[in-house]
Design a protein around this motif. Structure first.
Motif, mmCIF file in Angstrom:
data_model
loop_
_atom_site.group_PDB
_atom_site.id
_atom_site.type_symbol
_atom_site.label_atom_id
_atom_site.label_comp_id
_atom_site.label_asym_id
_atom_site.label_seq_id
_atom_site.Cartn_x
_atom_site.Cartn_y
_atom_site.Cartn_z
ATOM 1 N N ARG A 1 0.850 -1.176 0.000
ATOM 2 C CA ARG A 1 0.000 0.000 0.000
ATOM 3 C C ARG A 1 0.897 1.242 0.000
ATOM 4 O O ARG A 1 1.771 1.369 0.837
ATOM 5 C CB ARG A 1 -0.872 -0.037 1.248
ATOM 6 C CG ARG A 1 -2.093 0.811 1.125
ATOM 7 C CD ARG A 1 -3.035 0.610 2.275
ATOM 8 N NE ARG A 1 -3.716 -0.660 2.148
ATOM 9 C CZ ARG A 1 -4.153 -1.371 3.149
ATOM 10 N NH1 ARG A 1 -3.966 -0.963 4.370
ATOM 11 N NH2 ARG A 1 -4.780 -2.500 2.953
ATOM 12 N N GLN A 2 0.619 2.139 -0.905
ATOM 13 C CA GLN A 2 1.404 3.355 -1.040
ATOM 14 C C GLN A 2 1.014 4.371 0.030
ATOM 15 O O GLN A 2 -0.159 4.527 0.355
ATOM 16 C CB GLN A 2 1.174 3.948 -2.426
ATOM 17 C CG GLN A 2 2.068 5.101 -2.752
ATOM 18 C CD GLN A 2 1.923 5.538 -4.202
ATOM 19 O OE1 GLN A 2 1.279 4.883 -5.003
ATOM 20 N NE2 GLN A 2 2.521 6.656 -4.535
ATOM 21 N N GLN A 3 2.019 5.062 0.568
ATOM 22 C CA GLN A 3 1.794 6.070 1.600
ATOM 23 C C GLN A 3 1.423 7.406 0.955
ATOM 24 O O GLN A 3 2.098 7.862 0.039
ATOM 25 C CB GLN A 3 3.058 6.243 2.451
ATOM 26 C CG GLN A 3 2.926 7.224 3.582
ATOM 27 C CD GLN A 3 2.045 6.712 4.710
ATOM 28 O OE1 GLN A 3 2.002 5.526 4.992
ATOM 29 N NE2 GLN A 3 1.325 7.609 5.338
ATOM 30 N N LEU A 4 0.333 8.015 1.428
ATOM 31 C CA LEU A 4 -0.064 9.344 0.974
ATOM 32 C C LEU A 4 0.530 10.395 1.891
ATOM 33 O O LEU A 4 0.648 10.177 3.096
ATOM 34 C CB LEU A 4 -1.589 9.490 0.996
ATOM 35 C CG LEU A 4 -2.386 8.664 0.015
ATOM 36 C CD1 LEU A 4 -3.874 8.858 0.270
ATOM 37 C CD2 LEU A 4 -2.043 9.037 -1.416
ATOM 38 N N ARG A 5 0.861 11.541 1.321
ATOM 39 C CA ARG A 5 1.316 12.679 2.108
ATOM 40 C C ARG A 5 0.279 13.786 1.997
ATOM 41 O O ARG A 5 -0.383 13.928 0.974
ATOM 42 C CB ARG A 5 2.672 13.174 1.607
ATOM 43 C CG ARG A 5 3.784 12.187 1.902
ATOM 44 C CD ARG A 5 5.134 12.676 1.420
ATOM 45 N NE ARG A 5 5.135 12.788 -0.028
ATOM 46 C CZ ARG A 5 5.567 13.855 -0.694
ATOM 47 N NH1 ARG A 5 6.051 14.900 -0.057
ATOM 48 N NH2 ARG A 5 5.527 13.888 -2.014
ATOM 49 N N LEU A 6 0.150 14.564 3.050
ATOM 50 C CA LEU A 6 -0.770 15.697 3.024
ATOM 51 C C LEU A 6 -0.297 16.730 2.009
ATOM 52 O O LEU A 6 0.902 16.932 1.826
ATOM 53 C CB LEU A 6 -0.873 16.330 4.400
ATOM 54 C CG LEU A 6 -1.441 15.440 5.510
ATOM 55 C CD1 LEU A 6 -1.437 16.183 6.824
ATOM 56 C CD2 LEU A 6 -2.838 14.975 5.161
ATOM 57 N N ASP A 7 -1.246 17.374 1.376
ATOM 58 C CA ASP A 7 -0.973 18.398 0.374
ATOM 59 C C ASP A 7 -0.094 17.857 -0.753
ATOM 60 O O ASP A 7 0.826 18.535 -1.222
ATOM 61 C CB ASP A 7 -0.331 19.638 1.021
ATOM 62 C CG ASP A 7 -1.243 20.237 2.086
ATOM 63 O OD1 ASP A 7 -2.457 20.353 1.822
ATOM 64 O OD2 ASP A 7 -0.749 20.581 3.166
ATOM 65 N N ALA A 8 -0.385 16.642 -1.180
ATOM 66 C CA ALA A 8 0.374 16.007 -2.251
ATOM 67 C C ALA A 8 -0.568 15.357 -3.255
ATOM 68 O O ALA A 8 -1.742 15.125 -2.971
ATOM 69 C CB ALA A 8 1.330 14.958 -1.670
ATOM 70 N N ARG A 9 -0.024 15.057 -4.409
ATOM 71 C CA ARG A 9 -0.784 14.422 -5.489
ATOM 72 C C ARG A 9 -0.055 13.156 -5.918
ATOM 73 O O ARG A 9 1.166 13.166 -6.093
ATOM 74 C CB ARG A 9 -0.884 15.400 -6.650
ATOM 75 C CG ARG A 9 -1.592 14.871 -7.855
ATOM 76 C CD ARG A 9 -1.539 15.933 -8.943
ATOM 77 N NE ARG A 9 -1.900 15.356 -10.206
ATOM 78 C CZ ARG A 9 -2.812 15.854 -11.003
ATOM 79 N NH1 ARG A 9 -3.438 16.954 -10.664
ATOM 80 N NH2 ARG A 9 -3.083 15.268 -12.136
ATOM 81 N N VAL A 10 -0.801 12.068 -6.080
ATOM 82 C CA VAL A 10 -0.259 10.785 -6.496
ATOM 83 C C VAL A 10 -0.944 10.380 -7.792
ATOM 84 O O VAL A 10 -2.163 10.504 -7.915
ATOM 85 C CB VAL A 10 -0.522 9.707 -5.417
ATOM 86 C CG1 VAL A 10 -0.133 8.334 -5.899
ATOM 87 C CG2 VAL A 10 0.183 10.046 -4.135
ATOM 88 N N VAL A 11 -0.178 9.890 -8.747
ATOM 89 C CA VAL A 11 -0.736 9.394 -9.999
ATOM 90 C C VAL A 11 -0.637 7.871 -9.986
ATOM 91 O O VAL A 11 0.406 7.312 -9.655
ATOM 92 C CB VAL A 11 0.009 9.979 -11.214
ATOM 93 C CG1 VAL A 11 -0.512 9.393 -12.515
ATOM 94 C CG2 VAL A 11 -0.116 11.499 -11.227
ATOM 95 N N SER A 12 -1.727 7.195 -10.338
ATOM 96 C CA SER A 12 -1.764 5.736 -10.329
ATOM 97 C C SER A 12 -2.740 5.267 -11.410
ATOM 98 O O SER A 12 -3.216 6.070 -12.213
ATOM 99 C CB SER A 12 -2.180 5.222 -8.947
ATOM 100 O OG SER A 12 -1.965 3.839 -8.855
ATOM 101 N N GLU A 13 -3.057 3.972 -11.381
ATOM 102 C CA GLU A 13 -3.927 3.413 -12.402
ATOM 103 C C GLU A 13 -4.622 2.162 -11.883
ATOM 104 O O GLU A 13 -4.033 1.384 -11.136
ATOM 105 C CB GLU A 13 -3.089 3.061 -13.639
ATOM 106 C CG GLU A 13 -3.885 2.568 -14.796
ATOM 107 C CD GLU A 13 -3.040 2.405 -16.055
ATOM 108 O OE1 GLU A 13 -3.633 2.203 -17.116
ATOM 109 O OE2 GLU A 13 -1.803 2.466 -15.968
#
Length: 97
Positions: free
Chosen positions: A1-13
């Motif tokens: 599971r990928q870690q999210l950061r606050l005020d960030a954007r993640v690209v996935s599919e």
């Protein structure tokens, strides 16, 4: 599971071999957070606490993308992106205060 950061954007599919994506989100202090995706597909965004789902959205964002705003206490959360029906494809997930 990928870690999210606050005020960030993640690209996935989402793909046939991985039709749902899970992300971890750690909140250090109480805050109102907005999670939203950008995609040309019909996705569902779910927010989970330790043991139960605490929010879900399908079409509240721009162009019928999911958008969910919640006041969260400090703790560990899971964010799940999955197709609303059968759509797969790329997306961007943003977490903002």
């Amino acid at each position: 599971r990928q870690q999210l950061r606050l005020d960030a954007r993640v690209v996935s599919e989402l793909t046939l071999t991985c039709p749902r994506r899970g992300f971890s989100l750690d909140v250090d202090e109480a805050a109102e957070l907005t999670l939203e995706t950008e995609s040309g597909r019909d996705f569902l965004l779910e927010l989970w606490g330790e043991t139960k789902r605490i929010g879900a959205d399908d079409d509240s964002g721009r162009s019928l993308n999911p958008r969910l705003t919640r006041r969260l206490r400090p703790g560990h959360y899971r964010v799940v992106i999955r197709p609303y029906d059968t759509g797969l494809g790329p997306f961007a997930l943003t977490v903002s205060r």
